[in-house]
Design a protein around this motif. Structure first.
Motif, short mmCIF file in Angstrom:
data_model
loop_
_atom_site.label_atom_id
_atom_site.label_comp_id
_atom_site.label_asym_id
_atom_site.label_seq_id
_atom_site.Cartn_x
_atom_site.Cartn_y
_atom_site.Cartn_z
N LEU A 24 0.87 -1.27 0.10
CA LEU A 24 -0.03 0.16 -0.06
C LEU A 24 0.84 1.44 -0.11
O LEU A 24 0.62 2.58 -0.16
N VAL A 25 2.30 1.19 0.20
CA VAL A 25 3.16 2.17 0.45
C VAL A 25 3.34 2.73 -1.23
O VAL A 25 3.57 4.08 -1.17
N GLY A 26 3.43 2.14 -2.17
CA GLY A 26 3.85 2.61 -3.49
C GLY A 26 5.51 2.17 -3.71
O GLY A 26 6.01 2.01 -3.02
N GLY A 27 5.83 2.45 -4.92
CA GLY A 27 6.99 2.09 -5.52
C GLY A 27 7.87 3.51 -5.43
O GLY A 27 7.53 4.46 -4.91
#
Length: 83
Positions: A24-27
């Motif tokens: 859920l943090v993202g890349g």
């Protein structure tokens, strides 16, 4: 909305020693976009700078949820204290 569960070929994944994961943090791309947005709009984090000898108290405060801002531990004693 919530999508139906994803169907994966588990046998092929296991034999191929593959791993499926998510976050859920993202890349890196999303993180860079957030940093660029914050810089463009002058968005800065609210922090509490604490000296190294305050670490144990900071940990106790974390355990008690007595933290208003993110702690930044000044290991080199070169930052201006928040208080």
């Amino acid at each position: 909305g919530i999508e139906k569960p994803l169907e994966l070929p588990s046998f092929s994944l296991i034999l191929g020693r593959k791993l499926v994961g998510g976050s859920l943090v993202g890349g890196l791309k999303e993180t860079q976009e957030m940093i660029d947005f914050a810089a463009k709009h002058n968005v800065k984090p609210e922090i509490e700078v604490v000296p190294m000898d305050y670490v144990n108290i900071a940990m106790e405060r974390l355990a008690k949820a007595d933290v208003k801002y993110r702690f930044v531990i000044d290991v080199a004693n070169t930052l201006k204290p928040s208080s």
